[in-house]
Scaffold this motif. Structure first.
Motif, PDB file in Angstrom:
ATOM      1  N   LEU A   1      75.454  53.621  39.591  1.00 15.69           N
ATOM      2  CA  LEU A   1      76.589  53.416  38.681  1.00 15.69           C
ATOM      3  C   LEU A   1      76.290  52.275  37.712  1.00 15.69           C
ATOM      4  CD1 LEU A   1      80.272  53.679  39.477  1.00 15.69           C
ATOM      5  CD2 LEU A   1      79.517  51.541  38.505  1.00 15.69           C
ATOM      6  N   VAL A   2      75.824  51.166  38.229  1.00 15.32           N
ATOM      7  CA  VAL A   2      75.533  50.003  37.380  1.00 15.32           C
ATOM      8  C   VAL A   2      74.382  50.311  36.425  1.00 15.32           C
ATOM      9  CG1 VAL A   2      74.699  47.616  37.419  1.00 15.32           C
ATOM     10  CG2 VAL A   2      76.461  48.343  39.032  1.00 15.32           C
ATOM     11  N   LEU A   3      73.344  50.940  36.936  1.00 17.23           N
ATOM     12  CA  LEU A   3      72.194  51.293  36.107  1.00 17.23           C
ATOM     13  C   LEU A   3      72.584  52.291  35.010  1.00 17.23           C
ATOM     14  CD1 LEU A   3      69.121  50.939  35.762  1.00 17.23           C
ATOM     15  CD2 LEU A   3      68.846  52.918  37.259  1.00 17.23           C
ATOM     16  N   GLY A   4      73.396  53.289  35.372  1.00 16.18           N
ATOM     17  CA  GLY A   4      73.851  54.269  34.387  1.00 16.18           C
ATOM     18  C   GLY A   4      74.705  53.644  33.305  1.00 16.18           C
ATOM     19  N   LEU A   5      75.616  52.759  33.702  1.00 18.38           N
ATOM     20  CA  LEU A   5      76.459  52.089  32.710  1.00 18.38           C
ATOM     21  C   LEU A   5      75.631  51.206  31.780  1.00 18.38           C
ATOM     22  CD1 LEU A   5      79.722  51.014  34.568  1.00 18.38           C
ATOM     23  CD2 LEU A   5      79.465  52.678  32.735  1.00 18.38           C
ATOM     24  N   ALA A   6      74.701  50.460  32.340  1.00 20.61           N
ATOM     25  CA  ALA A   6      73.855  49.584  31.511  1.00 20.61           C
ATOM     26  C   ALA A   6      73.025  50.405  30.533  1.00 20.61           C
ATOM     27  CB  ALA A   6      72.954  48.732  32.396  1.00 20.61           C
ATOM     28  N   GLY A   7      72.425  51.476  31.011  1.00 17.25           N
ATOM     29  CA  GLY A   7      71.645  52.338  30.129  1.00 17.25           C
ATOM     30  C   GLY A   7      72.503  53.012  29.079  1.00 17.25           C
TER      31      GLY A   7
END
Length: 177
Positions: free
Chosen positions: A65-71
């Motif tokens: 979730l965090v990685l997807g949002l950052a990307g």
């Protein structure tokens, strides 16, 4: 393989092409309407917040979730720089970068199609569906949050751009017509 499975496999490229065509048409020049930008941001924030509440006990899904949002946010910022923004007497208009928008959308749609085909094969073979919850799978959370971060940040930046613009006055001939 049975004939229904073969037909389904043959129809998938047609479905993907149709989805791509619709996305390409939808991502053309659009009028920038402030309340729509805020509605998209609020809806996506609510969906991501609900998803975050569901995956709090799954560290792998939470990391996705965090990685997807950052990307997604990074791609949304890039898309804003590549967009064509217009302030005309008729209103505010924007044309997003087609490649980034279609890429992010098709990643999420590809995941949904894969999962649908996987469920079809499991039901067709008579095997019980796994107890795994779809929203806890990092391979689902990542593309969804990439999509939400991308469109959420892009619409937030569009709203910010529009608020900072002064309306272009209409010419004297336009007022007579």
């Amino acid at each position: 393989m049975e004939i229904t499975t073969i037909i389904l496999l043959l129809l998938v490229p047609l479905l993907v092409w149709r989805i791509y065509s619709r996305l390409k048409a939808a991502m053309g020049r659009s009028q920038s309407i402030l309340w729509r930008h805020y509605a998209v941001v609020l809806l996506l924030a609510a969906l991501v917040g609900g998803l975050a509440a569901k995956v709090l006990d799954s560290p792998l899904a939470l990391g996705a979730l965090v990685l997807g949002l950052a990307g997604g946010i990074a791609l949304g910022l890039r898309n804003m720089r590549l967009s064509r923004l217009e302030n005309t007497p008729e209103g505010y208009f924007y044309t997003p970068n087609l490649r980034l928008g279609v890429l992010v959308s098709m990643l999420f749609i590809a995941r949904l199609l894969y999962r649908g085909f996987e469920l079809y094969l499991q039901m067709h073979n008579g095997t019980p569906l796994p107890p795994e919850e779809f929203h806890r799978n990092p391979l689902t959370v990542l593309p969804f949050c990439l999509l939400a971060g991308f469109f959420g940040s892009y619409h937030l930046l569009l709203a910010r751009w529009q608020r900072g613009q002064q309306p272009v006055p209409r010419g004297p001939l336009d007022r007579l017509l």
